[in-house]
Motif scaffolding. Structure first.
Motif, PDB file in Angstrom:
ATOM      1  N   CYS A 230      69.693 -14.871  96.881  1.00 49.82           N
ATOM      2  CA  CYS A 230      69.328 -13.581  96.301  1.00 49.82           C
ATOM      3  C   CYS A 230      68.215 -12.866  97.054  1.00 49.82           C
ATOM      4  O   CYS A 230      68.015 -11.662  96.856  1.00 49.82           O
ATOM      5  CB  CYS A 230      68.897 -13.766  94.851  1.00 49.82           C
ATOM      6  SG  CYS A 230      70.108 -14.579  93.793  1.00 49.82           S
ATOM      7  N   GLY A 231      67.447 -13.585  97.846  1.00 57.58           N
ATOM      8  CA  GLY A 231      66.289 -12.974  98.470  1.00 57.58           C
ATOM      9  C   GLY A 231      65.084 -13.040  97.545  1.00 57.58           C
ATOM     10  O   GLY A 231      65.005 -13.892  96.654  1.00 57.58           O
ATOM     11  N   THR A 232      64.165 -12.140  97.736  1.00 59.26           N
ATOM     12  CA  THR A 232      62.925 -12.157  96.961  1.00 59.26           C
ATOM     13  C   THR A 232      63.050 -11.432  95.622  1.00 59.26           C
ATOM     14  O   THR A 232      62.106 -11.415  94.839  1.00 59.26           O
ATOM     15  CB  THR A 232      61.791 -11.519  97.777  1.00 59.26           C
ATOM     16  OG1 THR A 232      62.167 -10.177  98.145  1.00 59.26           O
ATOM     17  CG2 THR A 232      61.493 -12.339  99.021  1.00 59.26           C
ATOM     18  N   ASP A 233      64.198 -10.819  95.335  1.00 67.51           N
ATOM     19  CA  ASP A 233      64.429 -10.127  94.068  1.00 67.51           C
ATOM     20  C   ASP A 233      65.594 -10.818  93.365  1.00 67.51           C
ATOM     21  O   ASP A 233      66.757 -10.610  93.716  1.00 67.51           O
ATOM     22  CB  ASP A 233      64.732  -8.648  94.308  1.00 67.51           C
ATOM     23  CG  ASP A 233      64.732  -7.841  93.023  1.00 67.51           C
ATOM     24  OD1 ASP A 233      64.295  -8.388  91.988  1.00 67.51           O
ATOM     25  OD2 ASP A 233      65.192  -6.682  93.037  1.00 67.51           O
ATOM     26  N   ILE A 234      65.284 -11.653  92.386  1.00 60.90           N
ATOM     27  CA  ILE A 234      66.288 -12.503  91.747  1.00 60.90           C
ATOM     28  C   ILE A 234      66.626 -11.942  90.375  1.00 60.90           C
ATOM     29  O   ILE A 234      65.735 -11.660  89.569  1.00 60.90           O
ATOM     30  CB  ILE A 234      65.766 -13.954  91.615  1.00 60.90           C
ATOM     31  CG1 ILE A 234      65.453 -14.525  92.999  1.00 60.90           C
ATOM     32  CG2 ILE A 234      66.768 -14.824  90.884  1.00 60.90           C
ATOM     33  CD1 ILE A 234      64.846 -15.911  92.953  1.00 60.90           C
ATOM     34  N   HIS A 235      67.938 -11.796  90.105  1.00 63.36           N
ATOM     35  CA  HIS A 235      68.420 -11.310  88.813  1.00 63.36           C
ATOM     36  C   HIS A 235      69.294 -12.387  88.161  1.00 63.36           C
ATOM     37  O   HIS A 235      69.875 -13.238  88.828  1.00 63.36           O
ATOM     38  CB  HIS A 235      69.210 -10.015  88.976  1.00 63.36           C
ATOM     39  CG  HIS A 235      68.396  -8.891  89.545  1.00 63.36           C
ATOM     40  ND1 HIS A 235      67.491  -8.171  88.796  1.00 63.36           N
ATOM     41  CD2 HIS A 235      68.352  -8.379  90.814  1.00 63.36           C
ATOM     42  CE1 HIS A 235      66.919  -7.258  89.563  1.00 63.36           C
ATOM     43  NE2 HIS A 235      67.415  -7.363  90.795  1.00 63.36           N
ATOM     44  N   TYR A 236      69.390 -12.271  86.843  1.00 66.07           N
ATOM     45  CA  TYR A 236      70.108 -13.282  86.071  1.00 66.07           C
ATOM     46  C   TYR A 236      71.573 -13.409  86.506  1.00 66.07           C
ATOM     47  O   TYR A 236      72.092 -14.514  86.665  1.00 66.07           O
ATOM     48  CB  TYR A 236      70.018 -12.933  84.582  1.00 66.07           C
ATOM     49  CG  TYR A 236      70.858 -13.816  83.697  1.00 66.07           C
ATOM     50  CD1 TYR A 236      70.442 -15.095  83.345  1.00 66.07           C
ATOM     51  CD2 TYR A 236      72.084 -13.363  83.205  1.00 66.07           C
ATOM     52  CE1 TYR A 236      71.219 -15.904  82.541  1.00 66.07           C
ATOM     53  CE2 TYR A 236      72.862 -14.162  82.398  1.00 66.07           C
ATOM     54  CZ  TYR A 236      72.428 -15.431  82.065  1.00 66.07           C
ATOM     55  OH  TYR A 236      73.204 -16.221  81.270  1.00 66.07           O
ATOM     56  N   ALA A 237      72.248 -12.275  86.709  1.00 63.40           N
ATOM     57  CA  ALA A 237      73.670 -12.307  87.071  1.00 63.40           C
ATOM     58  C   ALA A 237      73.877 -13.010  88.413  1.00 63.40           C
ATOM     59  O   ALA A 237      74.841 -13.765  88.585  1.00 63.40           O
ATOM     60  CB  ALA A 237      74.230 -10.883  87.121  1.00 63.40           C
ATOM     61  N   ASP A 238      72.969 -12.775  89.363  1.00 62.06           N
ATOM     62  CA  ASP A 238      73.104 -13.435  90.666  1.00 62.06           C
ATOM     63  C   ASP A 238      72.897 -14.946  90.547  1.00 62.06           C
ATOM     64  O   ASP A 238      73.569 -15.728  91.221  1.00 62.06           O
ATOM     65  CB  ASP A 238      72.082 -12.843  91.643  1.00 62.06           C
ATOM     66  CG  ASP A 238      72.331 -11.372  91.907  1.00 62.06           C
ATOM     67  OD1 ASP A 238      73.502 -10.963  91.827  1.00 62.06           O
ATOM     68  OD2 ASP A 238      71.356 -10.651  92.179  1.00 62.06           O
ATOM     69  N   VAL A 239      71.960 -15.339  89.684  1.00 67.14           N
ATOM     70  CA  VAL A 239      71.729 -16.782  89.495  1.00 67.14           C
ATOM     71  C   VAL A 239      72.959 -17.444  88.889  1.00 67.14           C
ATOM     72  O   VAL A 239      73.376 -18.535  89.310  1.00 67.14           O
ATOM     73  CB  VAL A 239      70.486 -17.001  88.605  1.00 67.14           C
ATOM     74  CG1 VAL A 239      70.303 -18.484  88.298  1.00 67.14           C
ATOM     75  CG2 VAL A 239      69.248 -16.463  89.297  1.00 67.14           C
ATOM     76  N   MET A 240      73.554 -16.808  87.885  1.00 70.07           N
ATOM     77  CA  MET A 240      74.748 -17.369  87.250  1.00 70.07           C
ATOM     78  C   MET A 240      75.897 -17.493  88.239  1.00 70.07           C
ATOM     79  O   MET A 240      76.628 -18.487  88.247  1.00 70.07           O
ATOM     80  CB  MET A 240      75.160 -16.483  86.060  1.00 70.07           C
ATOM     81  CG  MET A 240      74.095 -16.346  84.983  1.00 70.07           C
ATOM     82  SD  MET A 240      73.703 -17.905  84.182  1.00 70.07           S
ATOM     83  CE  MET A 240      75.203 -18.209  83.291  1.00 70.07           C
ATOM     84  N   ARG A 241      76.049 -16.478  89.099  1.00 70.04           N
ATOM     85  CA  ARG A 241      77.140 -16.514  90.072  1.00 70.04           C
ATOM     86  C   ARG A 241      76.886 -17.549  91.154  1.00 70.04           C
ATOM     87  O   ARG A 241      77.810 -18.245  91.594  1.00 70.04           O
ATOM     88  CB  ARG A 241      77.314 -15.120  90.684  1.00 70.04           C
ATOM     89  CG  ARG A 241      78.509 -15.026  91.629  1.00 70.04           C
ATOM     90  CD  ARG A 241      78.826 -13.585  91.982  1.00 70.04           C
ATOM     91  NE  ARG A 241      77.756 -12.949  92.743  1.00 70.04           N
ATOM     92  CZ  ARG A 241      76.920 -12.042  92.235  1.00 70.04           C
ATOM     93  NH1 ARG A 241      77.016 -11.684  90.966  1.00 70.04           N
ATOM     94  NH2 ARG A 241      75.987 -11.495  92.991  1.00 70.04           N
TER      95      ARG A 241
END
Length: 610
Positions: A230-241
């Motif tokens: 994700c890089g330095t900006d992490i979002h919930y949807a990216d973590v789940m994927r």
């Protein structure tokens, strides 16, 4: 070549202060240093990634540190601390027992133990994965572990304490390391994210912490992997994927569909989960955990048991208040039963879909049952109400000749009710018409007591077991059973011919269907009923059928045969054990038992049968 260091190594604890989740152990070790009460052997055991080896290294540095802090933290600046950090220490030694597990390795270690430390007070030997030592290596290590030199301290670390022999355990001080809580992991990851300049929300950190399962090293590795994706900006949807974790949104949608009784939506959600490649068993397990969290949210005083971010706790609270605690309990019961029987199911997808349908019908069940019972109660009442009106028409012409002078307008209202009393001679037609109104209301006292059908009286006097267990009124059940038929209407040949059809009704339960189809029938007739006994293979089958399905099978058979006077019973087949003769001596004894003269012959000749 990059000098990048992964988070699991970069942020490995190097002091008691940075050790996460093991405060009681850290405090005990620091107190032992302050009071000068150091044991000669320690055993650190617990799950992977909770800080066993890191604690051993911190403890070893603190023991030999020349200028420890007031909290007994190693200074990191003295010669002993710097030599250990640079990997050139001669007073702190590490041994990997997974690759050095033989007797020769332990003998080399015992020779090394005799050498006193050149820097510091103690020679500390950290043996990692000590459970991998062979039995002979353990035995060779016993004497040195029990009576080591005064300058030697052993720290053994293992994830499998049960594999260490008791003689080793009795010589060590044992410290059990616990799994790190979700909140502890989240707090540590948040501090690391701030140091690395990473923006991440609480929900993402909770997902990483839950997937780590109490291991800080695993959490750091997963966080490192997430940053790489994700890089330095992490979002919930990216973590789940990235982590391929089942989104809790599916569980919220499922419970909403259960509350509304929409089983179609629940099945479509399950299909979407499967289409994304998730395991079906993980799906039902996630649903069970979600319902458990709803129960916890609904119960006052259990908020501490909910390991979720604050934003998610509000959603759990809102959904939990939209349904009753009993409903959640029933859903959790169905989910756990489904999860327990998943591996044994032949059609596993259908197994879960059926469970989802049962959950969706929980709140609709009472209304559905009421609707199903309504026609059964109404049908016997409406039909008899029309019967007297229909039978009055043919009676009117019979009464007309008896009163020819009466006006035509008065014949219908007067002659119809007076016909039974004024014309006693045509009693046969009245008796033939009586069965047309078997369910006449009690208030209608016109028919004489002798005109009431005998079959109705017998059914009202004794109800079947199925009728007694029914939720319907006894009068309604008795009336319905009276309309089915008597014993004489079902012959033994009809029962035997229809028995295979009963087995076919249970085709979805192959074992039960086979037991019914292959059973031998024993039919016994009494004045009140016919009892059909079917014989199964063994006592276990008999007990199981009696306790679970006998009444249901009996009800199905009565409906199929259109008779309420049939009763079913089950018994186990009796097998006579046949004695098998093997040896010559047994054959001779059997011959002597069957032929007395042979016994006299053996006695006269003095033969030995052994």
């Amino acid at each position: 070549m990059s000098n990048y260091v992964v988070f699991a190594r970069k942020y490995r604890p190097d002091s008691f202060e940075t050790l996460v989740g093991q405060d009681n152990i850290a405090q005990t070790l620091k107190n032992s240093i302050v009071r000068g009460k150091l044991a000669h052997a320690y055993l650190f055991c617990g799950p992977r990634g909770v800080g066993k080896t890191s604690t051993a290294r911190i403890f070893a540095k603190a023991i030999n540190c020349e200028h420890p802090s007031a909290e007994m933290e190693p200074c990191g600046e003295c010669e002993s601390c710097r030599s250990f950090q640079e990997g050139r220490s001669y007073c702190i030694h590490e041994l990997d027992a997974a690759s050095n597990n033989g007797v020769e390795d332990i003998k080399a270690l015992m020779d090394q133990v005799q050498i006193p430390p050149q820097v510091g007070k103690y020679s500390v030997y950290i043996i990692d994965e000590v459970h991998m030592l062979s039995q002979a290596a353990f035995n060779a290590f016993l004497k040195t572990l029990e009576e080591p030199p005064a300058h030697a301290i052993f720290i053994l670390a293992t994830t499998e304490k049960h594999k260490i022999i008791p003689t080793i355990l009795s010589r060590c001080q044992t410290y059990d390391f616990n799994r790190i809580s979700v909140s502890g992991i989240v707090h540590n990851l948040r501090d690391i994210a701030q140091k690395e300049g990473i923006t991440v929300d609480d929900e993402s950190l909770h997902i990483i912490a839950q997937k780590a399962d109490g291991a800080m090293r695993d959490a750091l590795s997963i966080f490192d992997q997430t940053v790489a994706f994700c890089g330095t900006d992490i979002h919930y949807a990216d973590v789940m994927r990235n982590l391929n974790v089942l989104d809790y949104e599916y569980s919220f949608k499922l419970v909403d569909s259960f509350i509304s009784g929409d089983y179609a939506s629940a099945m479509l959600i399950f299909d979407e989960v499967l289409a994304k490649g998730f395991n079906a068993q993980h799906f039902i397990s996630a649903l069970s955990s979600h319902v458990r969290d709803l129960i916890v949210s609904r119960t006052a005083g259990l908020d501490v048991l909910l390991d979720t971010p604050d934003s998610l706790k509000i959603r759990y609270k809102t959904q939990a208040e939209s349904c009753s605690l009993g409903f959640l309990y029933d859903v959790l019961s169905i989910a756990t039963q489904c999860e327990a029987g998943y591996k044994a199911a032949v059609n596993q997808r259908l197994h879960i879909e059926f469970a989802l349908m049962k959950m969706a019908f929980l709140l609709k069940a009472p209304a559905g049952q009421a609707a199903a019972k309504a026609p059964a109660v109404a049908a016997p009442v409406v039909a008899p109400a029309q019967a007297p009106a229909a039978s009055a028409a043919p009676k009117a012409p019979v009464a007309v000749p008896a009163a020819p002078a009466a006006p035509a307008a008065s014949v219908a209202p007067v002659a119809a009710p007076a016909a039974p009393a004024a014309a006693p001679a045509p009693s046969a037609p009245v008796q033939e018409a009586a069965p047309q109104a078997p369910a006449a209301p009690a208030a209608d006292a016109a028919p004489a007591p002798s005109e009431r059908p005998k079959r109705r009286g017998r059914a009202g006097a004794s109800l079947s077991l199925g009728a007694l267990m029914s939720d319907e009124p006894k009068e309604t059940v008795a009336q319905r059973e009276a309309e089915v038929g008597a014993v004489a209407s079902v012959s033994d040949e009809d029962i035997r011919a229809s028995w295979p059809r009963l087995a076919a009704l249970y085709s979805e339960k192959p074992r039960l269907a086979n037991a019914i189809a292959t059973a031998k029938l024993e039919i016994e007739e009494t004045p009140e009923y016919k009892e059909v006994t079917f014989v199964v293979m063994n006592e276990a089958q008999k007990v199981w059928i009696e306790q679970n399905l006998l009444r249901s099978i009996e009800e199905q058979f009565r409906k199929m045969m259109n008779s309420s006077s049939l009763r079913l019973a089950v018994k186990a087949a009796q097998y006579v054990e046949q004695k098998v003769v093997y040896t010559q001596a047994e054959k001779a004894r059997e011959m002597m038992e069957n032929h007395p003269e042979m016994k006299d012959f053996v006695k006269d000749l003095g033969l030995d049968l052994k």
